[in-house]
Motif scaffolding. Sequence first.
Motif, mmCIF file in Angstrom:
data_model
loop_
_atom_site.group_PDB
_atom_site.id
_atom_site.type_symbol
_atom_site.label_atom_id
_atom_site.label_comp_id
_atom_site.label_asym_id
_atom_site.label_seq_id
_atom_site.Cartn_x
_atom_site.Cartn_y
_atom_site.Cartn_z
ATOM 1 N N LYS A 52 -46.452 -71.335 106.994
ATOM 2 C CA LYS A 52 -45.556 -72.486 106.944
ATOM 3 C C LYS A 52 -44.390 -72.146 106.022
ATOM 4 C CE LYS A 52 -49.151 -75.872 107.764
ATOM 5 N NZ LYS A 52 -49.854 -77.067 107.271
ATOM 6 N N GLN A 75 -28.830 -73.632 101.251
ATOM 7 C CA GLN A 75 -30.258 -73.936 101.267
ATOM 8 C C GLN A 75 -31.019 -72.644 101.529
ATOM 9 O OE1 GLN A 75 -30.800 -77.033 104.164
ATOM 10 N NE2 GLN A 75 -30.026 -78.590 102.784
ATOM 11 N N THR A 103 -49.076 -71.095 110.148
ATOM 12 C CA THR A 103 -48.701 -72.409 110.666
ATOM 13 C C THR A 103 -49.869 -73.120 111.329
ATOM 14 O OG1 THR A 103 -47.871 -71.369 112.680
ATOM 15 C CG2 THR A 103 -46.262 -71.854 110.961
ATOM 16 N N SER A 157 -40.906 -67.896 104.174
ATOM 17 C CA SER A 157 -42.238 -67.905 104.778
ATOM 18 C C SER A 157 -42.776 -66.481 104.684
ATOM 19 C CB SER A 157 -42.201 -68.382 106.232
ATOM 20 O OG SER A 157 -41.552 -67.432 107.049
ATOM 21 N N ALA A 195 -35.167 -70.981 101.930
ATOM 22 C CA ALA A 195 -36.612 -71.185 102.047
ATOM 23 C C ALA A 195 -37.247 -69.863 102.465
ATOM 24 C CB ALA A 195 -36.932 -72.275 103.050
ATOM 25 N N SER A 246 -41.827 -72.538 103.004
ATOM 26 C CA SER A 246 -41.885 -73.059 101.638
ATOM 27 C C SER A 246 -40.983 -74.285 101.517
ATOM 28 C CB SER A 246 -41.415 -71.986 100.654
ATOM 29 O OG SER A 246 -40.014 -71.774 100.798
ATOM 30 N N ASN A 247 -41.017 -74.903 100.370
ATOM 31 C CA ASN A 247 -40.052 -75.965 100.085
ATOM 32 C C ASN A 247 -38.647 -75.373 100.130
ATOM 33 O OD1 ASN A 247 -42.090 -77.837 99.655
ATOM 34 N ND2 ASN A 247 -42.160 -77.447 97.455
ATOM 35 N N VAL A 248 -37.707 -76.156 100.567
ATOM 36 C CA VAL A 248 -36.310 -75.713 100.622
ATOM 37 C C VAL A 248 -35.691 -75.897 99.241
ATOM 38 C CG1 VAL A 248 -34.051 -76.141 101.658
ATOM 39 C CG2 VAL A 248 -36.115 -76.305 103.061
ATOM 40 N N VAL A 249 -35.000 -74.865 98.780
ATOM 41 C CA VAL A 249 -34.301 -74.889 97.499
ATOM 42 C C VAL A 249 -32.808 -74.926 97.788
ATOM 43 C CG1 VAL A 249 -33.835 -73.610 95.379
ATOM 44 C CG2 VAL A 249 -36.128 -73.605 96.356
ATOM 45 N N GLU A 250 -32.095 -75.772 97.079
ATOM 46 C CA GLU A 250 -30.646 -75.850 97.263
ATOM 47 C C GLU A 250 -29.971 -75.224 96.053
ATOM 48 O OE1 GLU A 250 -28.877 -79.270 99.440
ATOM 49 O OE2 GLU A 250 -27.992 -79.645 97.470
ATOM 50 N N PRO A 274 -46.399 -68.941 100.214
ATOM 51 C CA PRO A 274 -47.173 -69.414 101.362
ATOM 52 C C PRO A 274 -48.527 -68.719 101.434
ATOM 53 C CG PRO A 274 -44.931 -68.893 102.006
ATOM 54 C CD PRO A 274 -45.116 -68.415 100.595
#
Length: 77
Positions: free
Chosen positions: A64, A50, A5, A54, A52, A66-70, A1
Amino acid sequence: PVQRTDGTPLTRLGGYYLYFGPALLDRQVVIDNPGITTWTLTDLAAGTWQVALSAFDEDGRESKLSNVVEISLGRIG
């Protein structure tokens, strides 16, 4: 990031918030060392999680998410 926000640049990095959970990002770890490049989550049950991240600055303003990683964890043993 790299942005807060509100869209302003993230400067004077203070650390990270690591959000995680099996269905929602309802758990959080505060990593208050901006020099950390790895982190190990322990005691996670087998299943899908999941994750993520910040970042926050020295004033506590957060970036903001980050992209969510699974990730999928199997049983050990």
